[in-house]
Design an enzyme around this catalytic site. Structure first.
Site, PDB file in Angstrom:
ATOM      1  N   GLY A   8     -17.741  -5.708  -0.012  1.00 29.69           N
ATOM      2  CA  GLY A   8     -18.505  -4.483   0.199  1.00 29.69           C
ATOM      3  C   GLY A   8     -18.201  -3.862   1.554  1.00 29.69           C
ATOM      4  O   GLY A   8     -17.388  -4.377   2.334  1.00 29.69           O
ATOM      5  N   ILE A  59     -18.550  -2.934   5.314  1.00 31.29           N
ATOM      6  CA  ILE A  59     -19.104  -3.572   6.509  1.00 31.29           C
ATOM      7  C   ILE A  59     -20.045  -2.567   7.170  1.00 31.29           C
ATOM      8  O   ILE A  59     -19.644  -1.433   7.468  1.00 31.29           O
ATOM      9  CB  ILE A  59     -17.982  -3.974   7.492  1.00 31.29           C
ATOM     10  CG1 ILE A  59     -17.024  -4.949   6.806  1.00 31.29           C
ATOM     11  CG2 ILE A  59     -18.568  -4.572   8.766  1.00 31.29           C
ATOM     12  CD1 ILE A  59     -15.704  -5.138   7.531  1.00 31.29           C
ATOM     13  N   SER A 106     -13.727  -0.456   1.422  1.00 31.08           N
ATOM     14  CA  SER A 106     -12.968   0.534   2.187  1.00 31.08           C
ATOM     15  C   SER A 106     -13.261   1.938   1.651  1.00 31.08           C
ATOM     16  O   SER A 106     -12.982   2.936   2.315  1.00 31.08           O
ATOM     17  CB  SER A 106     -11.467   0.232   2.143  1.00 31.08           C
ATOM     18  OG  SER A 106     -10.969   0.437   0.855  1.00 31.08           O
ATOM     19  N   HIS A 161     -16.468 -18.895 -16.232  1.00 28.69           N
ATOM     20  CA  HIS A 161     -17.462 -19.959 -16.409  1.00 28.69           C
ATOM     21  C   HIS A 161     -17.022 -21.015 -17.419  1.00 28.69           C
ATOM     22  O   HIS A 161     -17.699 -22.022 -17.602  1.00 28.69           O
ATOM     23  CB  HIS A 161     -18.819 -19.352 -16.817  1.00 28.69           C
ATOM     24  CG  HIS A 161     -19.976 -20.043 -16.160  1.00 28.69           C
ATOM     25  ND1 HIS A 161     -19.882 -21.299 -15.604  1.00 28.69           N
ATOM     26  CD2 HIS A 161     -21.269 -19.653 -15.973  1.00 28.69           C
ATOM     27  CE1 HIS A 161     -21.048 -21.652 -15.098  1.00 28.69           C
ATOM     28  NE2 HIS A 161     -21.906 -20.675 -15.301  1.00 28.69           N
ATOM     29  N   GLN A 185       0.847  -1.206   0.000  1.00 28.88           N
ATOM     30  CA  GLN A 185       0.000   0.000   0.000  1.00 28.88           C
ATOM     31  C   GLN A 185       0.879   1.253   0.000  1.00 28.88           C
ATOM     32  O   GLN A 185       0.592   2.228  -0.693  1.00 28.88           O
ATOM     33  CB  GLN A 185      -0.893  -0.025   1.235  1.00 28.88           C
ATOM     34  CG  GLN A 185      -2.194   0.708   1.052  1.00 28.88           C
ATOM     35  CD  GLN A 185      -3.134   0.520   2.223  1.00 28.88           C
ATOM     36  OE1 GLN A 185      -2.905  -0.317   3.089  1.00 28.88           O
ATOM     37  NE2 GLN A 185      -4.190   1.306   2.278  1.00 28.88           N
ATOM     38  N   SER A 233     -10.882  -7.612  -4.156  1.00 23.77           N
ATOM     39  CA  SER A 233     -10.972  -6.169  -4.343  1.00 23.77           C
ATOM     40  C   SER A 233     -11.817  -5.591  -3.211  1.00 23.77           C
ATOM     41  O   SER A 233     -13.025  -5.817  -3.149  1.00 23.77           O
ATOM     42  CB  SER A 233     -11.627  -5.877  -5.702  1.00 23.77           C
ATOM     43  OG  SER A 233     -11.892  -4.508  -5.822  1.00 23.77           O
ATOM     44  N   ASP A 271     -17.751 -23.815 -12.181  1.00 27.01           N
ATOM     45  CA  ASP A 271     -19.215 -23.813 -12.176  1.00 27.01           C
ATOM     46  C   ASP A 271     -19.721 -23.136 -10.908  1.00 27.01           C
ATOM     47  O   ASP A 271     -18.977 -22.940  -9.940  1.00 27.01           O
ATOM     48  CB  ASP A 271     -19.778 -25.230 -12.337  1.00 27.01           C
ATOM     49  CG  ASP A 271     -19.229 -26.182 -11.281  1.00 27.01           C
ATOM     50  OD1 ASP A 271     -19.241 -25.819 -10.099  1.00 27.01           O
ATOM     51  OD2 ASP A 271     -18.772 -27.282 -11.656  1.00 27.01           O
TER      52      ASP A 271
HETATM   53  N1  COA Z   1     -15.834  -2.059   5.299  1.00 23.38           N
HETATM   54  C1  COA Z   1     -15.696  -1.202   6.314  1.00 23.38           C
HETATM   55  N2  COA Z   1     -14.507  -0.690   6.704  1.00 23.38           N
HETATM   56  C2  COA Z   1     -13.424  -1.084   6.022  1.00 23.38           C
HETATM   57  C3  COA Z   1     -13.492  -1.981   4.951  1.00 23.38           C
HETATM   58  C4  COA Z   1     -14.766  -2.481   4.604  1.00 23.38           C
HETATM   59  N3  COA Z   1     -14.913  -3.343   3.611  1.00 23.38           N
HETATM   60  N4  COA Z   1     -12.266  -2.176   4.475  1.00 23.38           N
HETATM   61  C5  COA Z   1     -11.435  -1.433   5.200  1.00 23.38           C
HETATM   62  N5  COA Z   1     -12.123  -0.787   6.131  1.00 23.38           N
HETATM   63  C6  COA Z   1     -11.590   0.129   7.132  1.00 23.38           C
HETATM   64  C7  COA Z   1     -10.274  -0.373   7.662  1.00 23.38           C
HETATM   65  O1  COA Z   1     -10.437  -1.311   8.714  1.00 23.38           O
HETATM   66  C8  COA Z   1      -9.632   0.904   8.096  1.00 23.38           C
HETATM   67  O2  COA Z   1     -10.260   1.351   9.299  1.00 23.38           O
HETATM   68  P1  COA Z   1      -9.430   1.438  10.678  1.00 23.38           P
HETATM   69  O3  COA Z   1      -8.443   2.560  10.448  1.00 23.38           O
HETATM   70  O4  COA Z   1     -10.437   1.728  11.693  1.00 23.38           O
HETATM   71  O5  COA Z   1      -8.750   0.125  10.863  1.00 23.38           O
HETATM   72  C9  COA Z   1     -10.065   1.881   7.025  1.00 23.38           C
HETATM   73  O6  COA Z   1     -11.241   1.332   6.456  1.00 23.38           O
HETATM   74  C10 COA Z   1      -9.040   2.100   5.951  1.00 23.38           C
HETATM   75  O7  COA Z   1      -8.594   0.855   5.485  1.00 23.38           O
HETATM   76  P2  COA Z   1      -7.564   0.806   4.256  1.00 23.38           P
HETATM   77  O8  COA Z   1      -6.420   1.697   4.541  1.00 23.38           O
HETATM   78  O9  COA Z   1      -8.270   1.048   2.987  1.00 23.38           O
HETATM   79  O10 COA Z   1      -6.950  -0.660   4.339  1.00 23.38           O
HETATM   80  P3  COA Z   1      -7.466  -2.049   3.780  1.00 23.38           P
HETATM   81  O11 COA Z   1      -6.402  -3.002   4.182  1.00 23.38           O
HETATM   82  O12 COA Z   1      -8.822  -2.380   4.215  1.00 23.38           O
HETATM   83  O13 COA Z   1      -7.471  -1.871   2.185  1.00 23.38           O
HETATM   84  C11 COA Z   1      -6.629  -1.286   0.044  1.00 23.38           C
HETATM   85  C12 COA Z   1      -6.299  -1.575   1.514  1.00 23.38           C
HETATM   86  C13 COA Z   1      -5.342  -0.908  -0.635  1.00 23.38           C
HETATM   87  C14 COA Z   1      -7.203  -2.514  -0.612  1.00 23.38           C
HETATM   88  C15 COA Z   1      -7.671  -0.152  -0.056  1.00 23.38           C
HETATM   89  O14 COA Z   1      -7.155   1.008   0.550  1.00 23.38           O
HETATM   90  C16 COA Z   1      -8.085   0.178  -1.459  1.00 23.38           C
HETATM   91  O15 COA Z   1      -7.330   0.763  -2.247  1.00 23.38           O
HETATM   92  N6  COA Z   1      -9.333  -0.163  -1.791  1.00 23.38           N
HETATM   93  C17 COA Z   1      -9.928   0.159  -3.095  1.00 23.38           C
HETATM   94  C18 COA Z   1      -9.882  -1.039  -4.009  1.00 23.38           C
HETATM   95  C19 COA Z   1     -10.483  -0.690  -5.349  1.00 23.38           C
HETATM   96  O16 COA Z   1     -10.312   0.392  -5.867  1.00 23.38           O
HETATM   97  N7  COA Z   1     -11.213  -1.654  -5.904  1.00 23.38           N
HETATM   98  C20 COA Z   1     -11.896  -1.452  -7.144  1.00 23.38           C
HETATM   99  C21 COA Z   1     -11.171  -2.126  -8.231  1.00 23.38           C
HETATM  100  S1  COA Z   1     -12.016  -1.914  -9.779  1.00 23.38           S
END
Ligand code: COA
Length: 468
Positions: A410, A412, A389, A438, A364, A385, A442
């Protein structure tokens, strides 16, 4: 044509001592590997007339896989830069011309003599060191001290006072309320990295910010140090070239388009996992690591993949073979300042949750700094993915070909649910959306895998039963 003439001059100079003038050679962009055919020139660290020495950083380039700095293999004096920042340079093309000493030319001639008539040897790229662009909005790893902007103030004398930069950089500056005149830069041209460094500098140096703040109004009691973008409508339609990272997306999405996707979704109760994370936090902190939900979800995915290795697989181009990989290299979609990048955590099957958290933190940080290298970005076998967050509930993730499965996580959220006694209770819920190839996966296999993964998350103690 000019390059050809110079190459010929260099070539003749290598083979003859009749020329009194210093020989001139062209310095070419080497084959970076990974099938990379061209790179975007981001910024030059040198200019014509500069004396350079071996291993000196010449230029920062961006491929569709990583950012690298290219260093010189020669001592000499630069006579020409072949590309402007923002232009695409093809592998094998000349990056710079430089005058070298007869000794360097002779040594070069000797080393090239047995196999090559080429006037210049290719350069070896090295991994980017510093300086590097900083993250804009999400800086997950706090920096202990304020980082100075180690740049020389821009010299605008030879630009007629006009700030040279690209429309996308102007837009970025506008979005962050930054006056380009205030942005320090090394050359005549302001690069995206200069803006990102400046934003970071403003954020980290609140005390110093009034002096660096862009407008006269900054003399007021409240310094304008906020990095919250002030969005404005575009004043005119703007066309920009597709960036190297978008080119990579074009390539991988076109490849994915050939794969018939199917979707499967479920919801996971996260209360127990949330409790485990709370317990783990201080243990992780003692090791200097931050544990988010993601390392736990990655580990659970690897444990579930043990039961369903067909999901940790790739399909051959001719669709005749499926390779089930022994290693679980879990790719993680990352939203970085340069765009979507998907590095992978290697060998998750043999890593602890804290190891995974440590790796994620490293990736990261590299992603935020634009320093992810080809090793981090290739070799993934299964993807997650964590769009949650950022926000959102459901998604239709696209498979990273040649992988065969990807899951989107998604947000939380605490929502009302009935418990066994029929009472309404608050529950932390997360939705997962899987996509499978696919041709070879399956729906039943995906459903079984997802249920196994869900079991590990809803009852994380079960993960302990998998430890050896
Ligand atoms: N639901 C609720 N809270 C969430 C969460 C979720 N799904 N995922 C992470 N969080 C929280 C984390 O626990 C953290 O909170 P905290 O400081 O209280 O612990 C905060 O959100 C920030 O987390 P983050 O720094 O994003 O770390 P991560 O390990 O959860 O995710 C990455 C790291 C790199 C995956 C993320 O920052 C990222 O870039 N996500 C986007 C991915 C994306 O663009 N996908 C689309 C592809 S087309």
């Amino acid at each position: 044509m000019l390059h050809l003439r110079r190459s010929l001059v260099a070539h003749r100079a290598f083979h003859s001592s009749r020329f009194a003038a210093r020989p001139e050679i062209s310095f070419k962009l080497s084959d970076i590997g990974e099938g990379i055919a061209e790179v975007e020139v981001l910024q030059w660290f040198v200019k014509p007339g500069d004396k350079i020495s071996q291993f000196q950083n010449l230029v920062e380039v961006q491929s569709d896989k990583a950012t690298v700095e290219i260093t010189s293999r020669f001592d000499g004096t630069i006579t020409k830069l072949h590309y402007e920042p923002g232009q695409m340079a093809k592998v094998g093309s000349a990056l710079i011309d430089l005058d070298v000493s007869d000794e360097v030319a002779a040594a070069q001639n000797a080393s090239n003599a047995p196999k090559s008539k080429a006037p210049a040897k290719k350069v070896e790229p090295i991994k980017k060191a510093a300086p590097s662009p900083a993250p804009i909005a999400h800086a997950p790893t706090p920096t202990p001290a304020a980082a100075p902007v180690a740049r020389i103030p821009i010299a605008r004398a030879n630009t007629g006072g006009k700030v040279l930069t690209t429309p996308s950089v102007r837009r970025l500056a506008r979005e962050h309320n930054i006056d380009l005149e205030d942005v320090p830069a090394e050359g005549d041209r302001i690069l995206k990295g200069d803006i990102l460094n400046y934003i970071k500098h403003l954020a980290e140096n609140k005390a110093a910010a009034p002096a660096a703040a862009p407008s006269a109004s900054s003399a007021s009691a409240t310094p304008t140090t906020s990095t919250t973008p002030a969005f404005e409508f575009l004043t005119e339609s703007t066309t920009v070239p597709v960036t190297p990272i978008q080119k990579m997306m074009v390539k991988s999405m076109n490849a994915a388009l050939k794969v018939p996707h199917f979707g499967y979704a479920d919801e996971i109760e996260m209360n127990a996992l949330d409790g485990l994370r709370t317990t783990l936090k201080p243990l992780a902190a003692a090791r200097g690591v931050k544990v988010t939900y993601l390392p736990l979800m990655i580990k659970a995915a690897s444990l579930a993949l043990k039961y369903y290795p067909i999901l940790n697989a790739s399909v051959s181009d001719d669709e005749a073979h499926i390779t089930m990989h022994a290693h679980h290299n879990i790719s993680v979609a990352m939203d970085t300042p340069k765009g979507l990048l998907v590095p992978n955590v290697k060998n998750v099957e043999s890593k602890s949750i804290l190891d995974i958290a440590e790796d994620l933190q490293r990736l990261q940080k590299l992603g935020a700094e634009g320093k992810l290298g080809p090793n981090d970005l290739t070799g993934g076998t299964f993807s997650l993915s964590n769009i949650g967050s950022i926000g959102g509930t459901y998604m239709s993730p696209v498979i990273m070909v040649p992988q065969v499965a990807i899951g989107a996580l998604g947000k939380i959220q605490t929502v009302p649910r009935f418990n066994a006694a029929g009472d309404v209770v608050p529950v932390k819920l997360m939705n997962v959306s899987w996509s499978g190839d696919h041709r070879v996966i399956d729906g039943a296999t995906m459903a079984r895998f997802s249920t196994k993964w869900k079991d590990f998350l809803e009852n994380p103690v079960a993960m302990l039963t998998e430890l050896k």
